[in-house]
Design a protein around this motif. Structure first.
Motif, short mmCIF file in Angstrom:
data_model
loop_
_atom_site.label_atom_id
_atom_site.label_comp_id
_atom_site.label_asym_id
_atom_site.label_seq_id
_atom_site.Cartn_x
_atom_site.Cartn_y
_atom_site.Cartn_z
N GLN A 174 -4.01 8.08 3.20
CA GLN A 174 -3.05 7.21 3.90
C GLN A 174 -3.76 6.32 4.92
O GLN A 174 -3.43 5.15 5.07
CB GLN A 174 -1.97 8.05 4.58
N GLN A 193 -6.80 5.22 4.68
CA GLN A 193 -7.47 4.14 3.95
C GLN A 193 -6.45 3.09 3.49
O GLN A 193 -6.75 1.90 3.47
CB GLN A 193 -8.28 4.70 2.77
N ARG A 194 -5.23 3.52 3.18
CA ARG A 194 -4.18 2.56 2.81
C ARG A 194 -3.82 1.64 3.98
O ARG A 194 -3.60 0.45 3.80
CB ARG A 194 -2.92 3.29 2.32
N ILE A 202 -6.58 5.58 -4.61
CA ILE A 202 -7.07 4.40 -3.88
C ILE A 202 -7.71 3.40 -4.85
O ILE A 202 -7.51 2.19 -4.74
CB ILE A 202 -8.08 4.81 -2.77
N VAL A 232 0.82 -1.22 0.00
CA VAL A 232 0.00 0.00 0.00
C VAL A 232 0.85 1.27 0.00
O VAL A 232 0.32 2.38 0.03
CB VAL A 232 -1.01 0.04 1.18
N LEU A 237 -5.04 1.54 -6.49
CA LEU A 237 -4.49 0.53 -5.59
C LEU A 237 -5.39 -0.71 -5.55
O LEU A 237 -4.91 -1.85 -5.57
CB LEU A 237 -4.33 1.13 -4.18
#
Ligand code: ADP
Ligand code: ADP
Length: 232
Positions: free
Chosen positions: A145, A147-148, A179, A128, A182
């Motif tokens: 960050q 949420q990562r 996101i 992440v 990702l």
């Protein structure tokens, strides 16, 4: 990978019965990204919570990886839940724990060895992109960050399915995009099945293979995103 058969969910509020889900059926294939879109109150949260049995359906059957969840005892249910990770709009991080510990806590609870925990936390923080923030506290991080970190935590027990409950709804457009990128990356590289709910069409169009449109507790349309929605 996920199969919902004729799911109905009623909530009793005083003397009234609220029919949150009305005969919902859908199936999600291994490795696909499946989205459910609908306005507030359509039943999306209730639906996603039926998949890991945070809610018990009033009627209908839930299958995950061929296992019927309705009949499982507590231990077997706990076992099957290990196949599922979940992320939320509000991240649900522990504010008093570091990034490292937020990712490590579920692994400690699962009784993994210290070495394995360290290995897993390192691996998923790297995936992440937060290896350099392991010692930070959530309050020191941006929304993206946070949420990562939540994604790393959800992945750390190596689930086959990731459930996403409006994961980008609190984020600005640029952060949302990163996101979503990702999520696409982990879908492809980890062969992870993703089931998400959202009220944003852009999320569906960016990520999903197939989509269901919910309204008043029912699926009113369902199919490949390219068939259900015209592309911009
Ligand atoms: P969405 O996620 O699409 O906004 P929800 O699943 O949260 O929809 O809600 C669907 C319907 O069920 C709404 O009418 C909501 O008010 C109702 N509902 C959801 N959870 C509960 C609950 N715990 N008790 C009573 N009613 C609920
Ligand atoms: P516990 O208190 O449950 O024993 P610790 O907090 O001591 O767990 O951490 C367990 C392991 O994780 C230790 O080996 C520790 O060095 C490592 N660790 C803890 N925080 C970090 C961090 N920010 N970055 C890298 N490794 C860490």
């Amino acid at each position: 990978m996920i199969e919902l058969k004729n799911i109905t969910k009623n909530y009793k509020v005083g003397k009234k019965t609220i029919n949150a889900l009305d005969d919902v059926s859908l199936s999600v294939h291994k490795g696909e990204i499946y989205g459910v879109i609908g306005y507030s109150g359509a039943g999306k949260s209730t639906l996603i919570r039926c998949i890991n049995l945070l809610e018990t359906p009033t009627e209908g059957e839930v299958f995950v990886d061929g296992i019927k969840l309705n009949d499982l005892n507590k231990n077997d249910l706990q076992q099957t839940r290990q196949k599922i990770g979940m992320i939320f709009q509000g991240y649900n991080l522990l504010t008093t724990a570091t990034v490292y510990d937020n990712v490590a806590i579920p692994l400690k609870l699962a009784g993994l060895s210290k070495d394995l925990i360290q290995q897993r936390v390192k691996k998923y923080l790297e995936i992440v992109g937060l290896s350099d923030r392991a010692s930070a506290f959530p309050a020191q991080l941006s929304g993206g960050q946070k949420q990562r970190v939540a994604i790393a935590r959800a992945l750390s027990h190596e689930p086959e399915i990731l459930l996403s409950d409006e994961a980008t709804s609190a984020l600005d457009p640029t952060t949302t995009e990163s996101i979503l990128d990702l999520l696409l990356e982990i879908n492809q590289e980890l062969d992870l099945t993703i089931f998400l709910i959202t009220h944003e069409l852009s999320v569906i169009q960016r990520l999903c293979d197939r989509v269901a449109v919910m309204q008043d507790g029912q699926i009113v349309e369902q199919g490949p995103v390219v068939d259900v929605f015209t592309q911009p």
